[in-house]
Design a protein around this motif. Structure first.
Motif, PDB file in Angstrom:
ATOM      1  N   LEU A  33       0.818  -1.209   0.000  1.00  0.00           N
ATOM      2  CA  LEU A  33       0.000   0.000   0.000  1.00  0.00           C
ATOM      3  C   LEU A  33       0.853   1.262   0.000  1.00  0.00           C
ATOM      4  O   LEU A  33       1.888   1.336   0.667  1.00  0.00           O
ATOM      5  CB  LEU A  33      -0.940  -0.003   1.207  1.00  0.00           C
ATOM      6  N   LYS A  34       0.362   2.250  -0.737  1.00  0.00           N
ATOM      7  CA  LYS A  34       1.018   3.539  -0.852  1.00  0.00           C
ATOM      8  C   LYS A  34       0.138   4.611  -0.212  1.00  0.00           C
ATOM      9  O   LYS A  34      -1.084   4.450  -0.128  1.00  0.00           O
ATOM     10  CB  LYS A  34       1.256   3.884  -2.319  1.00  0.00           C
ATOM     11  N   PRO A  35       0.718   5.722   0.210  1.00  0.00           N
ATOM     12  CA  PRO A  35      -0.097   6.789   0.824  1.00  0.00           C
ATOM     13  C   PRO A  35      -1.245   7.262  -0.080  1.00  0.00           C
ATOM     14  O   PRO A  35      -2.315   7.630   0.438  1.00  0.00           O
ATOM     15  CB  PRO A  35       0.926   7.895   1.067  1.00  0.00           C
ATOM     16  N   GLU A  36      -1.039   7.227  -1.383  1.00  0.00           N
ATOM     17  CA  GLU A  36      -2.102   7.684  -2.283  1.00  0.00           C
ATOM     18  C   GLU A  36      -3.300   6.734  -2.324  1.00  0.00           C
ATOM     19  O   GLU A  36      -4.318   7.061  -2.948  1.00  0.00           O
ATOM     20  CB  GLU A  36      -1.558   7.895  -3.702  1.00  0.00           C
ATOM     21  N   ALA A  37      -3.212   5.604  -1.673  1.00  0.00           N
ATOM     22  CA  ALA A  37      -4.363   4.703  -1.558  1.00  0.00           C
ATOM     23  C   ALA A  37      -5.321   5.155  -0.468  1.00  0.00           C
ATOM     24  O   ALA A  37      -6.404   4.576  -0.320  1.00  0.00           O
ATOM     25  CB  ALA A  37      -3.894   3.287  -1.275  1.00  0.00           C
ATOM     26  N   THR A  38      -4.923   6.129   0.311  1.00  0.00           N
ATOM     27  CA  THR A  38      -5.796   6.653   1.369  1.00  0.00           C
ATOM     28  C   THR A  38      -7.089   7.177   0.764  1.00  0.00           C
ATOM     29  O   THR A  38      -7.073   8.015  -0.136  1.00  0.00           O
ATOM     30  CB  THR A  38      -5.083   7.771   2.146  1.00  0.00           C
ATOM     31  N   ALA A  39      -8.212   6.653   1.254  1.00  0.00           N
ATOM     32  CA  ALA A  39      -9.525   7.037   0.725  1.00  0.00           C
ATOM     33  C   ALA A  39     -10.591   6.270   1.487  1.00  0.00           C
ATOM     34  O   ALA A  39     -10.277   5.358   2.270  1.00  0.00           O
ATOM     35  CB  ALA A  39      -9.627   6.704  -0.762  1.00  0.00           C
ATOM     36  N   VAL A  40     -11.831   6.630   1.235  1.00  0.00           N
ATOM     37  CA  VAL A  40     -12.948   5.799   1.670  1.00  0.00           C
ATOM     38  C   VAL A  40     -13.236   4.816   0.533  1.00  0.00           C
ATOM     39  O   VAL A  40     -13.384   5.223  -0.619  1.00  0.00           O
ATOM     40  CB  VAL A  40     -14.202   6.627   1.987  1.00  0.00           C
ATOM     41  N   TYR A  41     -13.286   3.541   0.881  1.00  0.00           N
ATOM     42  CA  TYR A  41     -13.512   2.491  -0.104  1.00  0.00           C
ATOM     43  C   TYR A  41     -14.965   2.027  -0.027  1.00  0.00           C
ATOM     44  O   TYR A  41     -15.464   1.696   1.050  1.00  0.00           O
ATOM     45  CB  TYR A  41     -12.557   1.328   0.144  1.00  0.00           C
ATOM     46  N   PHE A  42     -15.592   2.019  -1.193  1.00  0.00           N
ATOM     47  CA  PHE A  42     -17.005   1.670  -1.286  1.00  0.00           C
ATOM     48  C   PHE A  42     -17.178   0.387  -2.093  1.00  0.00           C
ATOM     49  O   PHE A  42     -16.542   0.202  -3.136  1.00  0.00           O
ATOM     50  CB  PHE A  42     -17.792   2.775  -1.980  1.00  0.00           C
ATOM     51  N   CYS A  43     -18.074  -0.437  -1.623  1.00  0.00           N
ATOM     52  CA  CYS A  43     -18.477  -1.647  -2.337  1.00  0.00           C
ATOM     53  C   CYS A  43     -19.671  -1.308  -3.233  1.00  0.00           C
ATOM     54  O   CYS A  43     -20.547  -0.530  -2.834  1.00  0.00           O
ATOM     55  CB  CYS A  43     -18.846  -2.716  -1.312  1.00  0.00           C
ATOM     56  N   ASN A  44     -19.700  -1.894  -4.417  1.00  0.00           N
ATOM     57  CA  ASN A  44     -20.798  -1.672  -5.358  1.00  0.00           C
ATOM     58  C   ASN A  44     -21.287  -3.004  -5.903  1.00  0.00           C
ATOM     59  O   ASN A  44     -20.489  -3.898  -6.181  1.00  0.00           O
ATOM     60  CB  ASN A  44     -20.327  -0.787  -6.504  1.00  0.00           C
TER      61      ASN A  44
ATOM     62  N   GLN B 130     -13.029   3.401   5.721  1.00  0.00           N
ATOM     63  CA  GLN B 130     -11.880   4.279   5.567  1.00  0.00           C
ATOM     64  C   GLN B 130     -10.585   3.482   5.568  1.00  0.00           C
ATOM     65  O   GLN B 130     -10.359   2.636   6.438  1.00  0.00           O
ATOM     66  CB  GLN B 130     -11.838   5.295   6.712  1.00  0.00           C
ATOM     67  N   VAL B 131      -9.735   3.779   4.598  1.00  0.00           N
ATOM     68  CA  VAL B 131      -8.383   3.240   4.548  1.00  0.00           C
ATOM     69  C   VAL B 131      -7.416   4.411   4.604  1.00  0.00           C
ATOM     70  O   VAL B 131      -7.538   5.357   3.821  1.00  0.00           O
ATOM     71  CB  VAL B 131      -8.157   2.412   3.270  1.00  0.00           C
ATOM     72  N   ALA B 132      -6.484   4.353   5.535  1.00  0.00           N
ATOM     73  CA  ALA B 132      -5.474   5.393   5.657  1.00  0.00           C
ATOM     74  C   ALA B 132      -4.096   4.747   5.626  1.00  0.00           C
ATOM     75  O   ALA B 132      -3.828   3.821   6.401  1.00  0.00           O
ATOM     76  CB  ALA B 132      -5.666   6.179   6.948  1.00  0.00           C
ATOM     77  N   VAL B 133      -3.243   5.217   4.721  1.00  0.00           N
ATOM     78  CA  VAL B 133      -1.888   4.687   4.590  1.00  0.00           C
ATOM     79  C   VAL B 133      -0.923   5.802   4.973  1.00  0.00           C
ATOM     80  O   VAL B 133      -0.781   6.792   4.256  1.00  0.00           O
ATOM     81  CB  VAL B 133      -1.606   4.196   3.166  1.00  0.00           C
TER      82      VAL B 133
END
Length: 117
Positions: A85-96, A112-115
């Motif tokens: 994982l890289k810092p730019e992967a930080t985001a809220v991840y949504f399932c669809n 929420q994912v925070a790197v």
């Protein structure tokens, strides 16, 4: 009523790994294409990976080789394994979930994912 519940997010150091899960209910899971998207505040929601009923997968270029999407039709669950994982992967991840015929889609509440070090 479709319900998608994500779990597995959290804080991880760069280079680390996380596994997200999305449990679906209220649908016939095998009739749905499942996907993971991510979003940061003020930004658009972007595709991370999708998996078809057939098991065919599509990934965003930025995660190819590091993320793996999978589904367990017996458990009505889709997973996203995230490695290196890289810092730019930080985001809220949504399932669809998108129906393969009607194209009707539903979203989970996000995790929420925070790197960060």
């Amino acid at each position: 009523q479709v319900q998608l519940v994500e779990s597995g997010g959290g804080l991880v150091q760069p280079g680390g790994s996380l596994r997200l899960s999305c449990a679906a209910s209220g649908i016939i899971f095998s009739y749905y294409t499942m996907g993971w998207f991510r979003q940061n505040p003020g930004k658009q929601r972007d595709l991370v990976a999708i998996i078809a009923v057939s098991g065919r997968t599509v990934y965003a270029d930025s995660v190819k080789g590091r993320f793996t999407i999978s589904r367990d039709n017996a458990k009505n669950t889709v997973y996203l394994e995230m490695n290196s994982l890289k810092p730019e992967a930080t985001a809220v991840y949504f399932c669809n979930a998108q129906h393969i015929v009607t194209r009707a889609g539903s979203w989970g509440q996000g995790t929420q994912v925070a790197v960060s070090s």
